[in-house]
Motif scaffolding. Structure first.
Motif, PDB file in Angstrom:
ATOM      1  N   ASP A  41     187.722  28.854 122.751  1.00  0.00           N
ATOM      2  CA  ASP A  41     186.406  29.452 122.504  1.00  0.00           C
ATOM      3  C   ASP A  41     186.492  30.557 121.455  1.00  0.00           C
ATOM      4  O   ASP A  41     185.632  30.663 120.570  1.00  0.00           O
ATOM      5  N   LYS A  42     187.535  31.382 121.564  1.00  0.00           N
ATOM      6  CA  LYS A  42     187.713  32.457 120.578  1.00  0.00           C
ATOM      7  C   LYS A  42     188.035  31.868 119.203  1.00  0.00           C
ATOM      8  O   LYS A  42     187.517  32.324 118.177  1.00  0.00           O
ATOM      9  N   ILE A  43     188.914  30.883 119.186  1.00  0.00           N
ATOM     10  CA  ILE A  43     189.321  30.256 117.912  1.00  0.00           C
ATOM     11  C   ILE A  43     188.112  29.718 117.167  1.00  0.00           C
ATOM     12  O   ILE A  43     187.953  29.936 115.958  1.00  0.00           O
ATOM     13  N   SER A  44     187.228  29.034 117.866  1.00  0.00           N
ATOM     14  CA  SER A  44     186.084  28.389 117.214  1.00  0.00           C
ATOM     15  C   SER A  44     185.079  29.395 116.653  1.00  0.00           C
ATOM     16  O   SER A  44     184.300  29.067 115.759  1.00  0.00           O
ATOM     17  N   SER A  45     185.103  30.633 117.165  1.00  0.00           N
ATOM     18  CA  SER A  45     184.126  31.633 116.721  1.00  0.00           C
ATOM     19  C   SER A  45     184.638  32.531 115.604  1.00  0.00           C
ATOM     20  O   SER A  45     183.897  33.366 115.089  1.00  0.00           O
ATOM     21  N   TRP A  51     194.383  32.630 110.369  1.00  0.00           N
ATOM     22  CA  TRP A  51     194.496  33.737 111.312  1.00  0.00           C
ATOM     23  C   TRP A  51     193.532  33.591 112.484  1.00  0.00           C
ATOM     24  O   TRP A  51     193.556  34.406 113.410  1.00  0.00           O
ATOM     25  N   ARG A  52     192.723  32.542 112.496  1.00  0.00           N
ATOM     26  CA  ARG A  52     191.888  32.247 113.658  1.00  0.00           C
ATOM     27  C   ARG A  52     192.764  31.925 114.880  1.00  0.00           C
ATOM     28  O   ARG A  52     192.324  32.051 116.010  1.00  0.00           O
ATOM     29  N   TYR A  53     194.029  31.530 114.608  1.00  0.00           N
ATOM     30  CA  TYR A  53     194.972  31.218 115.690  1.00  0.00           C
ATOM     31  C   TYR A  53     195.835  32.440 116.043  1.00  0.00           C
ATOM     32  O   TYR A  53     197.035  32.316 116.269  1.00  0.00           O
ATOM     33  N   TRP A  54     195.216  33.604 116.103  1.00  0.00           N
ATOM     34  CA  TRP A  54     195.936  34.867 116.246  1.00  0.00           C
ATOM     35  C   TRP A  54     196.916  34.857 117.417  1.00  0.00           C
ATOM     36  O   TRP A  54     198.050  35.315 117.293  1.00  0.00           O
ATOM     37  N   ARG A 212     189.176  17.119 116.693  1.00  0.00           N
ATOM     38  CA  ARG A 212     188.599  17.505 117.986  1.00  0.00           C
ATOM     39  C   ARG A 212     189.688  17.720 119.043  1.00  0.00           C
ATOM     40  O   ARG A 212     189.588  17.275 120.166  1.00  0.00           O
ATOM     41  N   TRP A 213     190.707  18.421 118.622  1.00  0.00           N
ATOM     42  CA  TRP A 213     191.838  18.794 119.466  1.00  0.00           C
ATOM     43  C   TRP A 213     192.560  17.572 120.036  1.00  0.00           C
ATOM     44  O   TRP A 213     192.995  17.567 121.179  1.00  0.00           O
ATOM     45  N   GLN A 214     192.675  16.567 119.181  1.00  0.00           N
ATOM     46  CA  GLN A 214     193.492  15.396 119.480  1.00  0.00           C
ATOM     47  C   GLN A 214     194.626  15.321 118.459  1.00  0.00           C
ATOM     48  O   GLN A 214     194.457  15.738 117.307  1.00  0.00           O
ATOM     49  N   ALA A 215     195.758  14.779 118.861  1.00  0.00           N
ATOM     50  CA  ALA A 215     196.882  14.609 117.937  1.00  0.00           C
ATOM     51  C   ALA A 215     196.735  13.294 117.185  1.00  0.00           C
ATOM     52  O   ALA A 215     196.305  12.287 117.770  1.00  0.00           O
TER      53      ALA A 215
END
Length: 375
Positions: A41-45, A51-54, A212-215
């Motif tokens: 949720d934080k990443i998407s916002s 750096w969204r992947y802090w 969509r968070w799939q590999a």
């Protein structure tokens, strides 16, 4: 506080990240161990940069971050011989190559450590990238490159304010010259330094987020020094360990046939690299006859159930033209990767396999050499 430690690949000895280390006390390669977190949720916002992947990046203080808005590159579908290949447009990073991912995280750590001057050796792209981020951070920078490096890359490095050292000889001789110089200053090597891979691993994060968070089923990347291949493995492993994805994609490493030590070791079934007798290749960015992290690359390819592919010079030139006629102007090293992806799609991939690769660097860095080989 993020729990991060460095481990020597040779001795297994652990080191704290409180000191500015790039190798172990024995002079061995270091790996970084860190438990990445993914609050989706934080990443998407957050803003569209890596750096969204802090919570998945081992930097302690937000004030340490050195960024030029790298990452968040688009993914395009391109058709090759009737098959669809998904490609990340990595040349849209600030200095024109995927190396900006590694440089942003590495230079952020250098800033956090208070390092004032660094040394790097490069075939061009890593040097240009590090020079740019060091300029942003106010860190002095010495870059060692082969004397045969494309003039555009040398100009780019110089304009960022770095001191360029031209070295006659092989890529390995350049590395030795830089290593000697690094006895005085911090060696910010994209091969030696474990923090560099903590940036390139975000390439894997973005692929999965864009799916969509799939590999994907497989990922085709260059296999020169291994900065993207190793980063991919670390990134997908982070996501799998966190329960975000359920499988590890196959990693397909591509080399130019004229300089293919990893491919030759893979074909022999060896777990280690033997230095190869390299011939000249137009894919200068992957022309490394004895890669320092070769054993690690082979291990990650095997663990992912992937493979190595070596492409001929004619295949590289052909793909350079094919990509240009689709609107993508890339340098020959990048074309070699997509030539390898073409081979993989034709010979190995299942009909419904999701295959991802990258346009790793812009052709604007190698206009002179491209003009010579495509006239």
């Amino acid at each position: 506080m993020k729990q991060v430690k460095l481990i020597c690949l040779q001795s297994g000895k652990e080191y704290s990240t409180s000191l500015p280390l790039w190798c172990s006390e024995e002079g061995g390669l270091l790996d970084l161990h860190f438990s990445a977190q993914f609050p989706l949720d934080k990443i998407s916002s957050r803003p569209k940069t890596l750096w969204r992947y802090w919570e998945a990046i081992p930097i302690e203080h937000p004030s340490s971050v050195v960024s030029l808005s790298e990452g968040a590159t688009p993914m395009h579908d391109i058709e090759i011989d009737g098959r669809t290949l998904k490609v990340k447009i990595e040349y849209m990073n600030p200095t024109g190559s995927f190396k900006d991912r590694g440089s942003s995280v590495l230079v952020s750590k250098l800033k956090e450590w208070g390092v004032s001057r660094v040394v790097e050796d490069s075939s061009g792209n890593a040097g240009a990238s590090l020079a740019a981020y060091c300029a942003k951070a106010g860190i002095a920078c010495d870059i060692f490159v082969p004397a045969s490096t494309s003039p555009a890359k040398i100009t780019q490095i110089k304009l960022y304010g770095a001191k360029v050292h031209l070295v006659k000889g092989s890529r390995e001789e350049v590395a030795r010259a830089a290593y000697s110089f690094a006895q005085q200053y911090h060696y910010a090597s994209h091969v030696w330094h474990p923090f560099f891979f903590q940036g390139t691993k975000t390439f894997a994060y973005e692929i999965c987020e864009q799916l969509r968070w799939q590999a994907p089923d497989s990922v085709v990347v260059p296999a020169g020094s291994g900065s993207l291949l190793i980063g991919c493995y670390l990134g997908f492993r982070d996501l799998k360990q966190a329960g975000i994805i359920q499988k590890m994609p196959k990693l397909i490493g591509v080399q130019a046939k004229n300089c293919a030590p990893l491919y030759e070791a893979f074909i022999r079934g060896d777990a280690f690299i033997r230095p190869c007798h390299a011939k000249k290749t137009i894919a200068e960015g992957m022309a490394i006859s004895n890669p320092l992290r070769g054993t690690q690359m082979l291990q990650y390819i095997e663990l992912s159930k992937g493979k190595c592919i070596a492409v001929e010079e004619e295949e590289i030139i052909d793909m350079l033209k094919i990509l240009a006629r689709k609107g993508y102007f890339v340098e020959p090293t990048c074309a070699a990767v997509i030539a390898g992806a073409r081979r993989y799609l034709a010979e190995d991939a299942q009909a419904d396999e999701v295959v991802v690769s990258a346009l790793t660097s812009t052709g604007l860095k190698a206009v002179d050499s491209i003009q010579k080989i495509t006239h």
